[in-house]
Motif scaffolding. Sequence first.
Motif, PDB file in Angstrom:
ATOM      1  N   SER A 174       0.510   0.982   3.422  1.00 34.13           N
ATOM      2  CA  SER A 174       1.590   0.185   2.840  1.00 34.13           C
ATOM      3  C   SER A 174       1.821  -1.112   3.605  1.00 34.13           C
ATOM      4  O   SER A 174       2.687  -1.901   3.234  1.00 34.13           O
ATOM      5  CB  SER A 174       2.891   1.008   2.822  1.00 34.13           C
ATOM      6  OG  SER A 174       3.291   1.325   4.148  1.00 34.13           O
ATOM      7  N   ILE A 247      -2.333  -3.443 -11.145  1.00 32.85           N
ATOM      8  CA  ILE A 247      -2.196  -2.968  -9.770  1.00 32.85           C
ATOM      9  C   ILE A 247      -1.502  -4.064  -8.980  1.00 32.85           C
ATOM     10  O   ILE A 247      -1.838  -5.250  -9.117  1.00 32.85           O
ATOM     11  CB  ILE A 247      -3.563  -2.578  -9.162  1.00 32.85           C
ATOM     12  CG1 ILE A 247      -3.377  -2.030  -7.737  1.00 32.85           C
ATOM     13  CG2 ILE A 247      -4.543  -3.741  -9.174  1.00 32.85           C
ATOM     14  CD1 ILE A 247      -4.636  -1.379  -7.180  1.00 32.85           C
ATOM     15  N   LYS A 249       0.822  -5.154  -5.174  1.00 34.79           N
ATOM     16  CA  LYS A 249       1.149  -4.841  -3.783  1.00 34.79           C
ATOM     17  C   LYS A 249       1.958  -5.989  -3.178  1.00 34.79           C
ATOM     18  O   LYS A 249       1.576  -7.153  -3.296  1.00 34.79           O
ATOM     19  CB  LYS A 249      -0.138  -4.638  -2.971  1.00 34.79           C
ATOM     20  CG  LYS A 249       0.056  -4.536  -1.456  1.00 34.79           C
ATOM     21  CD  LYS A 249       0.627  -3.192  -1.066  1.00 34.79           C
ATOM     22  CE  LYS A 249       0.719  -3.012   0.453  1.00 34.79           C
ATOM     23  NZ  LYS A 249       1.876  -3.754   1.010  1.00 34.79           N
ATOM     24  N   SER A 255       5.083  -2.114   1.850  1.00 30.05           N
ATOM     25  CA  SER A 255       5.463  -1.577   0.544  1.00 30.05           C
ATOM     26  C   SER A 255       4.264  -0.874  -0.050  1.00 30.05           C
ATOM     27  O   SER A 255       3.124  -1.298   0.152  1.00 30.05           O
ATOM     28  CB  SER A 255       5.934  -2.696  -0.384  1.00 30.05           C
ATOM     29  OG  SER A 255       6.329  -2.171  -1.635  1.00 30.05           O
ATOM     30  N   ASN A 256       4.512   0.195  -0.783  1.00 26.75           N
ATOM     31  CA  ASN A 256       3.402   0.943  -1.375  1.00 26.75           C
ATOM     32  C   ASN A 256       2.659   0.133  -2.424  1.00 26.75           C
ATOM     33  O   ASN A 256       3.210  -0.772  -3.051  1.00 26.75           O
ATOM     34  CB  ASN A 256       3.923   2.232  -2.035  1.00 26.75           C
ATOM     35  CG  ASN A 256       4.331   3.274  -1.026  1.00 26.75           C
ATOM     36  OD1 ASN A 256       3.779   3.345   0.053  1.00 26.75           O
ATOM     37  ND2 ASN A 256       5.313   4.087  -1.386  1.00 26.75           N
ATOM     38  N   TRP A 257       1.402   0.491  -2.635  1.00 26.43           N
ATOM     39  CA  TRP A 257       0.655   0.003  -3.784  1.00 26.43           C
ATOM     40  C   TRP A 257       1.226   0.659  -5.044  1.00 26.43           C
ATOM     41  O   TRP A 257       1.664   1.800  -5.024  1.00 26.43           O
ATOM     42  CB  TRP A 257      -0.823   0.363  -3.648  1.00 26.43           C
ATOM     43  CG  TRP A 257      -1.558  -0.451  -2.643  1.00 26.43           C
ATOM     44  CD1 TRP A 257      -1.675  -0.197  -1.302  1.00 26.43           C
ATOM     45  CD2 TRP A 257      -2.282  -1.664  -2.881  1.00 26.43           C
ATOM     46  NE1 TRP A 257      -2.427  -1.171  -0.692  1.00 26.43           N
ATOM     47  CE2 TRP A 257      -2.810  -2.087  -1.641  1.00 26.43           C
ATOM     48  CE3 TRP A 257      -2.537  -2.426  -4.018  1.00 26.43           C
ATOM     49  CZ2 TRP A 257      -3.581  -3.235  -1.512  1.00 26.43           C
ATOM     50  CZ3 TRP A 257      -3.301  -3.573  -3.895  1.00 26.43           C
ATOM     51  CH2 TRP A 257      -3.815  -3.969  -2.652  1.00 26.43           C
ATOM     52  N   ASN A 258       1.190  -0.070  -6.169  1.00 24.02           N
ATOM     53  CA  ASN A 258       1.666   0.450  -7.446  1.00 24.02           C
ATOM     54  C   ASN A 258       0.616   0.228  -8.523  1.00 24.02           C
ATOM     55  O   ASN A 258      -0.014  -0.828  -8.578  1.00 24.02           O
ATOM     56  CB  ASN A 258       2.964  -0.248  -7.852  1.00 24.02           C
ATOM     57  CG  ASN A 258       4.108   0.087  -6.913  1.00 24.02           C
ATOM     58  OD1 ASN A 258       4.769   1.100  -7.067  1.00 24.02           O
ATOM     59  ND2 ASN A 258       4.326  -0.765  -5.921  1.00 24.02           N
ATOM     60  N   GLN A 259       0.430   1.241  -9.366  1.00 23.92           N
ATOM     61  CA  GLN A 259      -0.509   1.156 -10.481  1.00 23.92           C
ATOM     62  C   GLN A 259       0.210   1.525 -11.774  1.00 23.92           C
ATOM     63  O   GLN A 259       0.934   2.525 -11.821  1.00 23.92           O
ATOM     64  CB  GLN A 259      -1.695   2.104 -10.267  1.00 23.92           C
ATOM     65  CG  GLN A 259      -2.635   1.679  -9.147  1.00 23.92           C
ATOM     66  CD  GLN A 259      -3.585   2.798  -8.775  1.00 23.92           C
ATOM     67  OE1 GLN A 259      -3.177   3.821  -8.265  1.00 23.92           O
ATOM     68  NE2 GLN A 259      -4.874   2.603  -9.028  1.00 23.92           N
ATOM     69  N   PHE A 260      -0.008   0.724 -12.800  1.00 31.95           N
ATOM     70  CA  PHE A 260       0.591   0.949 -14.116  1.00 31.95           C
ATOM     71  C   PHE A 260      -0.510   0.879 -15.171  1.00 31.95           C
ATOM     72  O   PHE A 260      -1.481   0.147 -15.004  1.00 31.95           O
ATOM     73  CB  PHE A 260       1.653  -0.125 -14.418  1.00 31.95           C
ATOM     74  CG  PHE A 260       2.675  -0.299 -13.331  1.00 31.95           C
ATOM     75  CD1 PHE A 260       3.836   0.460 -13.322  1.00 31.95           C
ATOM     76  CD2 PHE A 260       2.477  -1.224 -12.309  1.00 31.95           C
ATOM     77  CE1 PHE A 260       4.785   0.300 -12.309  1.00 31.95           C
ATOM     78  CE2 PHE A 260       3.412  -1.393 -11.298  1.00 31.95           C
ATOM     79  CZ  PHE A 260       4.574  -0.630 -11.303  1.00 31.95           C
TER      80      PHE A 260
END
Length: 271
Positions: A174, A247, A249, A255-260
């Motif tokens: 993160s 994706i 960041k 901060s966490n990576w996020n995927q949608f």
Amino acid sequence: LWTGNDTAQTITGIPFAPDFVWIKNRSAAESHTLVNTVIGANNFLKSNATSANNTNSEFLKSFTSDGYTLGNADEVNNGSNNIVGWNWKANGQGSSNTDGSINTTYTSANTTSGFSIVQYTGTGANATVGHGLGISPKMIILKQTNTSKDWMIYHKYTNPNGTGSQYYLHLNSSDGKASNATMWQNTDPTSSLFSLGSSSNVNGSSDTYIAYCFAEVQGYSKISSYVGNGNVDGSFIYTGFKPAYVIAKRTDGASNWNQFDNKRFGFNVKN
């Protein structure tokens, strides 16, 4: 999307033969599983871990013309669990690329979609590697495969002014961006090459690496940055098309990576 069944099952219906597959069990705290046709179906890496390439036929047994056959591993096929797979097409196993100072073992490139998979062996000294795309990649996700190392990411916009070659991100962390000239030689990729410094994270002598290279293609992919505003009505990011996968960041802090994606059930009026 699919539901695990604890036995070999074949996922079908992908409108191409996938060359890079990223799988996540949505029902359990299992690792992300990344597989490609260059290293081979029975080999996988974990995007949330530093571990080296693993070999196990119970993760992904084989690639097919419109999907892949899974084994019984909990990460990809645990009974009754909900699983998601994100898929990219390159060009099969590919062939050696001799454009750079390092001749790649394989470069599998899809110039239409701006995506390539590159396998190479490091030299321990400043070097260049051919990515095969014909246009400059704006993001490279890279991992040493023969031993435990962090995932390294080059992104053109880790610095908002587009000089990202002085920075890197970790896919397995993160952490925000960090600066180190021994990663990318402070040099952005060209239409044929990306640059490596002497860091063992990207170019250790006799170490092996895999790199996923992404270039922008108008109407298909967008690689950029934005500044948050802290409001419920958040920042608008223009892509020029309706994206199926995102994706993101934060780069200036942890901060966490996020995927949608457009397959998992969502909460807004467009699902």
